[in-house]
Write an enzyme that holds these catalytic residues in place. Structure first.
Site, short mmCIF file in Angstrom:
data_model
loop_
_atom_site.label_atom_id
_atom_site.label_comp_id
_atom_site.label_asym_id
_atom_site.label_seq_id
_atom_site.Cartn_x
_atom_site.Cartn_y
_atom_site.Cartn_z
N GLU A 35 11.41 -8.79 13.12
CA GLU A 35 11.75 -7.60 12.37
C GLU A 35 10.93 -6.43 12.93
O GLU A 35 9.73 -6.57 13.18
CB GLU A 35 11.43 -7.79 10.89
CG GLU A 35 11.77 -6.57 10.04
CD GLU A 35 11.48 -6.77 8.56
OE1 GLU A 35 11.72 -5.83 7.77
OE2 GLU A 35 11.00 -7.87 8.19
N GLU A 125 18.86 -4.96 8.39
CA GLU A 125 18.50 -5.46 7.07
C GLU A 125 18.70 -4.34 6.06
O GLU A 125 18.05 -3.30 6.14
CB GLU A 125 17.06 -5.96 7.06
CG GLU A 125 16.83 -7.10 8.05
CD GLU A 125 15.42 -7.65 7.98
OE1 GLU A 125 14.62 -7.17 7.14
OE2 GLU A 125 15.10 -8.57 8.75
N ASP A 154 18.38 -7.66 2.42
CA ASP A 154 16.93 -7.75 2.31
C ASP A 154 16.50 -7.91 0.85
O ASP A 154 17.18 -7.43 -0.06
CB ASP A 154 16.30 -6.50 2.92
CG ASP A 154 14.85 -6.70 3.31
OD1 ASP A 154 14.38 -7.85 3.29
OD2 ASP A 154 14.18 -5.71 3.64
N GLU A 211 11.00 -14.97 2.90
CA GLU A 211 9.91 -14.04 3.19
C GLU A 211 8.62 -14.45 2.47
O GLU A 211 8.63 -15.24 1.54
CB GLU A 211 10.30 -12.63 2.73
CG GLU A 211 11.50 -12.05 3.45
CD GLU A 211 11.76 -10.62 3.06
OE1 GLU A 211 11.28 -9.71 3.76
OE2 GLU A 211 12.46 -10.39 2.04
#
Length: 263
Positions: A35, A125, A154, A211
């Site tokens: 990312e 995202e 996201d 995440e």
């Protein structure tokens, strides 16, 4: 806090730098994508995180300029690695507020069509920064998907209308919010929600990235539940582009050794 003139000056002088945080295979530690995040290398204040400039940029509608700067830096790295025989996917953040402006997609398209690698190696995202016009966003998301890039939802599980948008828009990936990982080891329904999110992604034919992974225990628990890809400080903190090449080789070896030792 920096003011608008300072932020604008920083954009003009290209002080905003791309930092990369890997998405990693929970079992092997292999990294196929990162990312791309923004940090401000301020001449007097040092390195500033996004909280010091993203809200102001959103209000001033300067997020497009920031994205285009990060896109240029990230694609330069991607091309360099490709020429060395390494394929690395890149993910960039785009807010729903940016999608309200149809000219944003036009500007993005102009830049993407110059890229000589498959656009499927780029992921955008989509972050929910507030309630928004669903129909307008869906149209823009479809335009974005038609360029050939991948779309990721996201912070899934914390937005305003995530499930509705998931049904209406051509997403390829779900990123489960780190809040669920944080409370993974506590009593409650967090594990159940993670299992259902994994099942939902599989049923929809999407990949799921978890995440906020910070510990071996979290990694192992998620593996047992069927998670495959994660992101978080357990693997790496965001790092400058210049550091990623050496880091990938070293960390992959270290991760493999640690995984064997845990067995």
């Amino acid at each position: 806090m920096p003011d608008a003139d300072d932020v604008l000056r920083g954009l003009w002088h290209r002080e905003f730098r791309a930092y990369l945080q890997p998405k990693f295979d929970l079992r092997t530690g292999k990294v196929d994508a990162v990312e791309v995040l923004a940090r401000w290398h301020h001449p007097t204040r040092g390195v500033l995180g996004p909280a010091s400039f993203i809200p102001l940029m959103a209000r001033k509608q300067w997020l497009d300029e920031l994205l285009f700067e990060l896109l240029e830096q990230g694609i330069a790295l991607q091309l360099k690695l490709h020429d060395q025989g390494t394929l690395l996917g890149l993910a960039f953040n785009v807010s729903l507020g940016q999608l309200q402006n149809s000219l944003f997609i036009d500007g993005l398209k102009t830049r993407l069509l110059r890229h000589r690698l498959p656009l499927s190696m780029l992921t955008f995202e989509i972050t929910e920064d507030g309630p928004s016009d669903v129909s307008g966003c869906v149209e823009q998301l479809n335009r974005l998907s038609n360029l050939g890039v991948r779309l990721s939802m996201d912070d899934f599980g914390t937005g305003y209308s995530s499930l509705l948008r998931l049904c209406q828009s051509p997403f390829h990936e779900i990123k489960l919010a780190g809040d669920f990982t944080l409370f993974l080891g506590r009593p409650g329904r967090y594990r159940l929600v993670i299992r259902h999110a994994l099942a939902l992604a599989e049923d929809l034919g999407m990949s799921l990235v978890v995440e906020g992974i910070e510990t071996v225990e979290q990694r192992d628990s998620l593996l047992q539940m069927g998670a495959r890809v994660g992101q978080g400080f357990f693997c790496a903190q965001p790092m400058l582009i210049d550091a990623i090449e050496g880091w990938m080789c070293k960390t992959y070896r270290d991760f493999r050794a640690q995984s064997r030792a845990d067995v």
